[in-house]
Write an enzyme that holds these catalytic residues in place. Structure first.
Site, PDB file in Angstrom:
ATOM      1  CB  SER A 141      -0.887   0.022   1.243  1.00 37.99           C
ATOM      2  OG  SER A 141      -1.495   1.294   1.371  1.00 37.99           O
ATOM      3  CE1 TYR A 154      -4.169  -2.584   4.945  1.00 38.60           C
ATOM      4  CE2 TYR A 154      -3.215  -0.428   4.496  1.00 38.60           C
ATOM      5  CZ  TYR A 154      -3.819  -1.595   4.050  1.00 38.60           C
ATOM      6  OH  TYR A 154      -4.075  -1.766   2.705  1.00 38.60           O
TER       7      TYR A 154
HETATM    8  P1  NDP Z   1     -11.761  -5.624  -0.188  1.00 43.67           P
HETATM    9  O1  NDP Z   1     -12.104  -5.509   1.260  1.00 43.67           O
HETATM   10  O2  NDP Z   1     -12.641  -4.971  -1.192  1.00 43.67           O
HETATM   11  O3  NDP Z   1     -11.646  -7.181  -0.587  1.00 43.67           O
HETATM   12  C1  NDP Z   1     -10.853  -8.007   0.217  1.00 43.67           C
HETATM   13  C2  NDP Z   1     -10.745  -9.381  -0.388  1.00 43.67           C
HETATM   14  O4  NDP Z   1      -9.854 -10.140   0.443  1.00 43.67           O
HETATM   15  C3  NDP Z   1     -12.052 -10.131  -0.449  1.00 43.67           C
HETATM   16  O5  NDP Z   1     -12.092 -10.902  -1.625  1.00 43.67           O
HETATM   17  C4  NDP Z   1     -11.983 -11.052   0.779  1.00 43.67           C
HETATM   18  O6  NDP Z   1     -12.674 -12.278   0.635  1.00 43.67           O
HETATM   19  C5  NDP Z   1     -10.508 -11.336   0.828  1.00 43.67           C
HETATM   20  N1  NDP Z   1     -10.053 -11.769   2.142  1.00 43.67           N
HETATM   21  C6  NDP Z   1     -10.156 -11.116   3.333  1.00 43.67           C
HETATM   22  N2  NDP Z   1      -9.641 -11.860   4.298  1.00 43.67           N
HETATM   23  C7  NDP Z   1      -9.212 -13.015   3.730  1.00 43.67           C
HETATM   24  C8  NDP Z   1      -8.597 -14.190   4.216  1.00 43.67           C
HETATM   25  N3  NDP Z   1      -8.311 -14.351   5.507  1.00 43.67           N
HETATM   26  N4  NDP Z   1      -8.300 -15.177   3.335  1.00 43.67           N
HETATM   27  C9  NDP Z   1      -8.593 -15.048   2.014  1.00 43.67           C
HETATM   28  N5  NDP Z   1      -9.166 -13.955   1.495  1.00 43.67           N
HETATM   29  C10 NDP Z   1      -9.480 -12.955   2.353  1.00 43.67           C
HETATM   30  O7  NDP Z   1     -10.252  -5.100  -0.306  1.00 43.67           O
HETATM   31  P2  NDP Z   1      -9.485  -4.372  -1.535  1.00 43.67           P
HETATM   32  O8  NDP Z   1      -9.872  -5.008  -2.801  1.00 43.67           O
HETATM   33  O9  NDP Z   1      -9.615  -2.928  -1.380  1.00 43.67           O
HETATM   34  O10 NDP Z   1      -7.958  -4.708  -1.155  1.00 43.67           O
HETATM   35  C11 NDP Z   1      -7.185  -5.673  -1.836  1.00 43.67           C
HETATM   36  C12 NDP Z   1      -5.735  -5.499  -1.425  1.00 43.67           C
HETATM   37  O11 NDP Z   1      -5.278  -4.210  -1.800  1.00 43.67           O
HETATM   38  C13 NDP Z   1      -5.500  -5.619   0.095  1.00 43.67           C
HETATM   39  O12 NDP Z   1      -4.287  -6.304   0.322  1.00 43.67           O
HETATM   40  C14 NDP Z   1      -5.372  -4.180   0.534  1.00 43.67           C
HETATM   41  O13 NDP Z   1      -4.589  -4.043   1.691  1.00 43.67           O
HETATM   42  C15 NDP Z   1      -4.682  -3.561  -0.692  1.00 43.67           C
HETATM   43  N6  NDP Z   1      -4.864  -2.128  -0.808  1.00 43.67           N
HETATM   44  C16 NDP Z   1      -6.122  -1.568  -0.967  1.00 43.67           C
HETATM   45  C17 NDP Z   1      -6.260  -0.201  -1.058  1.00 43.67           C
HETATM   46  C18 NDP Z   1      -7.591   0.460  -1.212  1.00 43.67           C
HETATM   47  O14 NDP Z   1      -7.666   1.695  -1.100  1.00 43.67           O
HETATM   48  N7  NDP Z   1      -8.663  -0.266  -1.472  1.00 43.67           N
HETATM   49  C19 NDP Z   1      -5.090   0.703  -1.009  1.00 43.67           C
HETATM   50  C20 NDP Z   1      -3.834   0.009  -0.835  1.00 43.67           C
HETATM   51  C21 NDP Z   1      -3.736  -1.334  -0.750  1.00 43.67           C
HETATM   52  P3  NDP Z   1     -14.230 -12.464   1.076  1.00 43.67           P
HETATM   53  O15 NDP Z   1     -15.027 -11.631   0.086  1.00 43.67           O
HETATM   54  O16 NDP Z   1     -14.486 -13.906   0.907  1.00 43.67           O
HETATM   55  O17 NDP Z   1     -14.331 -11.930   2.444  1.00 43.67           O
END
Ligand code: NDP
Length: 246
Positions: A141, A154
């Site tokens: 991030s 985080y």
């Molecule tokens: P979302 O919350 O929209 O989606 C998260 C996803 O991760 C979902 O598919 C969820 O699955 C899955 N997930 C959560 N916990 C687990 C677990 N224990 N095992 C397997 N899958 C899991 O997040 P984003 O799409 O926004 O984020 C994606 C990545 O990008 C993350 O690593 C985040 O830190 C990073 N990021 C995001 C930013 C943003 O502004 N959005 C900025 C910088 C980095 P389920 O639906 O089944 O719960």
């Protein structure tokens, strides 16, 4: 397209948000995709249906990435279904915000378990099992550079992910496997939007010189570059995909 037709990509956390956009994009680039999810089986299944309807190949795979045995089983399923693994995108993640003084043990433990240990679990498996010539892309991030208030835990997990990225790059010497990280800025998904007041969202939207939030597809484009033929010479790098915020 033909060049990557037979390659296999695992995308963790692909049931929604950035991960779903990555899975969709890699499938349209010709990868066979493992759509990992934790709890949202229905959205993962819908995404697989959409990929197949568009002429791609995908399966869904439930695995909590913080559980090493579940991660092993997901890699087993990928190998059994598609014969091997060429790309790992470590996208699954959670974000919980509080000042360090107000951060409780659950906030710390859950983010370390999923963001840091989860990435470790899949990286360890990939390091042993990925085919030569593979690509590993970790989601960090831009907060690692921005260091905003209330993001201490985080950010610490993502700094750890970047550290593992750099060291694994060296440990995979000789196998033609690249390891990189993509570090998004504010991106319009539930993780970013949920629980934030509109004024805060507006303020963060204006931060980038490009004056908009990132969209999941913006991040998927950066991942597709690193996973595809044009990314072959990029190794050990952190690519900040954030509209110029830092
Ligand atoms: P979302 O919350 O929209 O989606 C998260 C996803 O991760 C979902 O598919 C969820 O699955 C899955 N997930 C959560 N916990 C687990 C677990 N224990 N095992 C397997 N899958 C899991 O997040 P984003 O799409 O926004 O984020 C994606 C990545 O990008 C993350 O690593 C985040 O830190 C990073 N990021 C995001 C930013 C943003 O502004 N959005 C900025 C910088 C980095 P389920 O639906 O089944 O719960």
């Amino acid at each position: 397209m033909n060049q990557v037709r037979s390659k296999v990509a695992i995308v963790t956390g692909a049931s929604r948000g950035i991960g779903a956009a990555i899975a969709r994009r890699l499938a349209s680039d010709g990868f066979r995709v493992i759509v990992n999810y934790a709890g949202n089986a229905n959205t993962a299944a819908e995404l697989v249906d959409q990929i197949e309807a568009a002429g791609g190949q995908a399966i869904s795979a439930q695995a909590d990435v913080s559980d090493p045995l579940a991660v092993k089983r997901m890699f087993d399923a990928a190998e059994e279904t598609y014969g091997g693994i060429d790309v790992l995108v470590n996208n699954a993640g959670i974000m919980k915000l509080a000042s360090l003084a107000e951060s409780d043990d659950a906030l710390f433990d859950s983010q370390v378990a999923i963001n840091l240990k989860g990435s470790f679990n899949t990286l360890r498996e990939a390091a042993k099992r990925m085919r030569d010539g593979g690509r590993i892309i970790n989601l960090s991030s831009s907060v690692v550079g921005l260091r905003p208030l209330n993001y201490a835990v985080y950010t610490a997990t993502k700094a750890g992910v970047e550290a593992m990225t750099h060291i694994l790059t060296k440990e995979l010497r000789g196998r033609n496997i690249t390891v990189n990280a993509v570090a998004p800025g504010p991106t319009a998904t539930a993780l970013f939007l949920d629980g934030k007041r509109q004024e805060v969202i507006d303020e963060l939207t204006r931060l980038a010189p490009l004056e908009r939030l990132g969209q999941p597809e913006d991040i998927a484009s950066a991942i597709a570059f690193l996973a595809g033929p044009d990314g072959a010479w990029i190794n050990g790098q952190v690519l900040r995909a954030n509209g110029g915020i830092i």
